[in-house]
Design a protein around this motif. Structure first.
Motif, PDB file in Angstrom:
ATOM      1  N   TYR A 269       0.917  -1.143  -0.016  1.00 47.06           N
ATOM      2  CA  TYR A 269      -0.044  -0.113  -0.088  1.00 47.06           C
ATOM      3  C   TYR A 269       0.921   1.324  -0.136  1.00 47.06           C
ATOM      4  O   TYR A 269       0.673   2.152  -0.678  1.00 47.06           O
ATOM      5  CB  TYR A 269      -1.017  -0.013   1.080  1.00 47.06           C
ATOM      6  N   VAL A 270       1.848   1.335   0.989  1.00 51.16           N
ATOM      7  CA  VAL A 270       2.722   2.462   1.151  1.00 51.16           C
ATOM      8  C   VAL A 270       3.304   2.754  -0.289  1.00 51.16           C
ATOM      9  O   VAL A 270       3.318   3.982  -0.840  1.00 51.16           O
ATOM     10  CB  VAL A 270       3.767   2.414   2.312  1.00 51.16           C
ATOM     11  N   ALA A 271       4.018   1.598  -0.993  1.00 51.73           N
ATOM     12  CA  ALA A 271       4.660   1.771  -2.176  1.00 51.73           C
ATOM     13  C   ALA A 271       3.758   2.016  -3.254  1.00 51.73           C
ATOM     14  O   ALA A 271       4.023   2.963  -4.412  1.00 51.73           O
ATOM     15  CB  ALA A 271       5.552   0.426  -2.160  1.00 51.73           C
ATOM     16  N   GLN A 272       2.642   1.393  -3.367  1.00 52.76           N
ATOM     17  CA  GLN A 272       1.639   1.527  -4.822  1.00 52.76           C
ATOM     18  C   GLN A 272       0.471   2.421  -4.622  1.00 52.76           C
ATOM     19  O   GLN A 272      -0.278   2.480  -5.441  1.00 52.76           O
ATOM     20  CB  GLN A 272       1.456   0.129  -5.103  1.00 52.76           C
ATOM     21  N   CYS A 273      -0.018   2.783  -3.455  1.00 55.90           N
ATOM     22  CA  CYS A 273      -1.479   3.270  -3.260  1.00 55.90           C
ATOM     23  C   CYS A 273      -1.600   4.542  -2.474  1.00 55.90           C
ATOM     24  O   CYS A 273      -2.392   5.197  -2.887  1.00 55.90           O
ATOM     25  CB  CYS A 273      -2.368   1.887  -2.529  1.00 55.90           C
ATOM     26  N   GLN A 274      -0.520   4.528  -1.673  1.00 52.13           N
ATOM     27  CA  GLN A 274      -0.665   5.749  -0.567  1.00 52.13           C
ATOM     28  C   GLN A 274      -0.544   7.151  -1.433  1.00 52.13           C
ATOM     29  O   GLN A 274      -0.991   8.084  -0.929  1.00 52.13           O
ATOM     30  CB  GLN A 274       0.485   5.677   0.532  1.00 52.13           C
ATOM     31  N   ALA A 275       0.193   7.235  -2.672  1.00 54.02           N
ATOM     32  CA  ALA A 275       0.413   8.464  -3.169  1.00 54.02           C
ATOM     33  C   ALA A 275      -1.104   8.882  -3.613  1.00 54.02           C
ATOM     34  O   ALA A 275      -1.375  10.299  -3.681  1.00 54.02           O
ATOM     35  CB  ALA A 275       1.073   8.231  -4.423  1.00 54.02           C
ATOM     36  N   CYS A 276      -2.079   8.062  -4.126  1.00 48.49           N
ATOM     37  CA  CYS A 276      -3.274   8.582  -4.533  1.00 48.49           C
ATOM     38  C   CYS A 276      -4.222   8.512  -3.286  1.00 48.49           C
ATOM     39  O   CYS A 276      -5.289   9.373  -3.117  1.00 48.49           O
ATOM     40  CB  CYS A 276      -3.822   7.553  -5.503  1.00 48.49           C
ATOM     41  N   HIS A 277      -4.259   7.446  -2.519  1.00 50.28           N
ATOM     42  CA  HIS A 277      -5.220   7.064  -1.516  1.00 50.28           C
ATOM     43  C   HIS A 277      -5.181   7.620  -0.178  1.00 50.28           C
ATOM     44  O   HIS A 277      -5.864   7.471   0.798  1.00 50.28           O
ATOM     45  CB  HIS A 277      -5.644   5.882  -1.576  1.00 50.28           C
ATOM     46  N   GLY A 278      -3.935   8.337   0.097  1.00 43.75           N
ATOM     47  CA  GLY A 278      -3.524   8.787   1.145  1.00 43.75           C
ATOM     48  C   GLY A 278      -2.961   7.978   2.351  1.00 43.75           C
ATOM     49  O   GLY A 278      -3.259   6.472   2.034  1.00 43.75           O
ATOM     50  N   PRO A 279      -2.436   8.364   3.644  1.00 41.12           N
ATOM     51  CA  PRO A 279      -1.957   7.474   4.556  1.00 41.12           C
ATOM     52  C   PRO A 279      -3.155   6.696   5.181  1.00 41.12           C
ATOM     53  O   PRO A 279      -4.142   7.158   5.140  1.00 41.12           O
ATOM     54  CB  PRO A 279      -1.432   8.278   5.576  1.00 41.12           C
ATOM     55  N   LYS A 280      -2.974   5.353   5.085  1.00 42.97           N
ATOM     56  CA  LYS A 280      -4.055   4.583   5.509  1.00 42.97           C
ATOM     57  C   LYS A 280      -5.366   4.687   5.157  1.00 42.97           C
ATOM     58  O   LYS A 280      -6.406   4.553   5.951  1.00 42.97           O
ATOM     59  CB  LYS A 280      -4.030   4.697   7.302  1.00 42.97           C
ATOM     60  N   GLY A 281      -5.396   4.933   3.856  1.00 44.81           N
ATOM     61  CA  GLY A 281      -6.830   4.924   3.089  1.00 44.81           C
ATOM     62  C   GLY A 281      -7.423   6.070   3.174  1.00 44.81           C
ATOM     63  O   GLY A 281      -8.708   6.269   2.935  1.00 44.81           O
ATOM     64  N   ALA A 282      -6.974   7.440   3.668  1.00 49.13           N
ATOM     65  CA  ALA A 282      -7.737   8.493   4.174  1.00 49.13           C
ATOM     66  C   ALA A 282      -8.108   9.209   2.847  1.00 49.13           C
ATOM     67  O   ALA A 282      -8.930  10.032   3.107  1.00 49.13           O
ATOM     68  CB  ALA A 282      -6.834   9.359   5.322  1.00 49.13           C
ATOM     69  N   GLY A 283      -7.631   9.050   1.895  1.00 49.44           N
ATOM     70  CA  GLY A 283      -8.080   9.588   0.770  1.00 49.44           C
ATOM     71  C   GLY A 283      -7.159  10.995   0.379  1.00 49.44           C
ATOM     72  O   GLY A 283      -6.224  11.297   1.230  1.00 49.44           O
ATOM     73  N   LYS A 284      -7.215  11.476  -0.877  1.00 46.21           N
ATOM     74  CA  LYS A 284      -6.659  12.811  -1.131  1.00 46.21           C
ATOM     75  C   LYS A 284      -5.274  12.199  -1.994  1.00 46.21           C
ATOM     76  O   LYS A 284      -4.480  11.695  -1.305  1.00 46.21           O
ATOM     77  CB  LYS A 284      -6.379  13.671  -0.239  1.00 46.21           C
ATOM     78  N   PRO A 285      -5.203  12.291  -3.226  1.00 44.24           N
ATOM     79  CA  PRO A 285      -6.226  13.126  -4.048  1.00 44.24           C
ATOM     80  C   PRO A 285      -7.380  12.144  -4.457  1.00 44.24           C
ATOM     81  O   PRO A 285      -8.442  12.870  -4.906  1.00 44.24           O
ATOM     82  CB  PRO A 285      -5.344  13.637  -5.296  1.00 44.24           C
ATOM     83  N   ALA A 286      -7.109  10.977  -4.497  1.00 45.36           N
ATOM     84  CA  ALA A 286      -8.300   9.946  -4.819  1.00 45.36           C
ATOM     85  C   ALA A 286      -9.363   9.659  -3.640  1.00 45.36           C
ATOM     86  O   ALA A 286      -9.004  10.143  -2.451  1.00 45.36           O
ATOM     87  CB  ALA A 286      -7.692   8.505  -5.202  1.00 45.36           C
ATOM     88  N   ASP A 287     -10.271   8.793  -3.880  1.00 45.30           N
ATOM     89  CA  ASP A 287     -11.393   8.924  -2.727  1.00 45.30           C
ATOM     90  C   ASP A 287     -10.756   8.082  -1.809  1.00 45.30           C
ATOM     91  O   ASP A 287      -9.558   7.075  -1.736  1.00 45.30           O
ATOM     92  CB  ASP A 287     -12.609   7.880  -3.321  1.00 45.30           C
ATOM     93  N   PRO A 288     -11.322   8.087  -0.473  1.00 41.58           N
ATOM     94  CA  PRO A 288     -10.868   7.486   0.549  1.00 41.58           C
ATOM     95  C   PRO A 288     -11.305   6.054   0.685  1.00 41.58           C
ATOM     96  O   PRO A 288     -12.249   5.604   0.117  1.00 41.58           O
ATOM     97  CB  PRO A 288     -11.565   8.226   1.740  1.00 41.58           C
ATOM     98  N   LEU A 289     -10.723   5.109   1.243  1.00 42.66           N
ATOM     99  CA  LEU A 289     -10.869   3.668   1.134  1.00 42.66           C
ATOM    100  C   LEU A 289     -11.515   3.359   2.536  1.00 42.66           C
ATOM    101  O   LEU A 289     -11.914   2.183   2.410  1.00 42.66           O
ATOM    102  CB  LEU A 289      -9.643   2.881   0.761  1.00 42.66           C
ATOM    103  N   VAL A 290     -11.165   4.130   3.516  1.00 46.64           N
ATOM    104  CA  VAL A 290     -11.573   3.880   4.832  1.00 46.64           C
ATOM    105  C   VAL A 290     -12.551   4.785   5.477  1.00 46.64           C
ATOM    106  O   VAL A 290     -12.426   6.033   5.184  1.00 46.64           O
ATOM    107  CB  VAL A 290     -10.376   3.739   5.637  1.00 46.64           C
ATOM    108  N   GLY A 291     -13.495   4.091   6.374  1.00 36.37           N
ATOM    109  CA  GLY A 291     -14.365   5.081   6.934  1.00 36.37           C
ATOM    110  C   GLY A 291     -15.914   5.138   6.477  1.00 36.37           C
ATOM    111  O   GLY A 291     -15.879   4.293   5.809  1.00 36.37           O
TER     112      GLY A 291
END
Length: 179
Positions: A71-93
């Motif tokens: 996640y940190v290497a491939q997803c975090q740049a778009c989905h933010g730390p721990k899936g919080a979002g920004k710039p892409a939609d949040p994954l968590v919450g």
């Protein structure tokens, strides 16, 4: 060149292009000669969709710890730390928000099946390199996102047997119109 002359040229070019594309239809009983037949093997390479049942899930496995690294290497740049979002939609919450005036559609609040998360991630993510993650990486990042949403335990292992058994919070939130 006048507007009339320009329009006449455009019409002439369009007519020529249309005439060049128009061919004779195939004779009765014959198929059009477009491309080449696709083999079953070629279709199988692209037929990677996974239904809610999990049928067709590939071999491999992943856990939350490995998923966090992916996640940190491939997803975090778009989905933010721990899936919080920004710039892409949040994954968590978003738990409990769907019936409110401001629904938050995340993996944890909206998605009905964990297998859909695997399928979408494998086919479409990362956005700039779809189909680039290994099956083990997809299982791992799926485990991590499910864990962040409080759906699975930190020590859970996701694979073709365990992933379809995950009960998503919104599993019963959709209406089956085909019944």
């Amino acid at each position: 060149m006048s507007t009339f002359e320009r329009n006449a040229v455009v019409v002439a070019i369009a007519a020529a292009a249309l005439a060049a594309c128009a061919g004779q239809p195939p004779a009765p009983g014959q198929r059009p000669a477009f491309g080449a037949a696709v083999s079953a093997n070629e279709i199988a390479r692209w037929d990677i969709s996974i239904p809610p049942s999990g049928a067709g899930l590939p071999a491999g496995s992943g856990d939350v710890k490995r998923g966090e690294a992916v996640y940190v290497a491939q997803c975090q740049a778009c989905h933010g730390p721990k899936g919080a979002g920004k710039p892409a939609d949040p994954l968590v919450g978003g738990a409990g928000s769907l019936a409110t005036g401001k629904p938050m559609r995340t993996v944890g609040s909206f998605w009905p099946y964990a297998t859909t998360l695997f399928d979408y991630t494998r086919r479409a993510m990362p956005l700039n390199k779809p189909l680039s993650l290994t099956n083990d990486e997809v299982y791992a990042v799926t485990a991590y996102v499910l864990y962040l949403n409080g759906i699975i335990r930190e020590n859970a292992q996701m694979n073709a047997q365990t992933l379809p058994q995950v009960k998503m919070p919104n599993r019963d939130g959709f209406v089956n119109v085909s019944k």
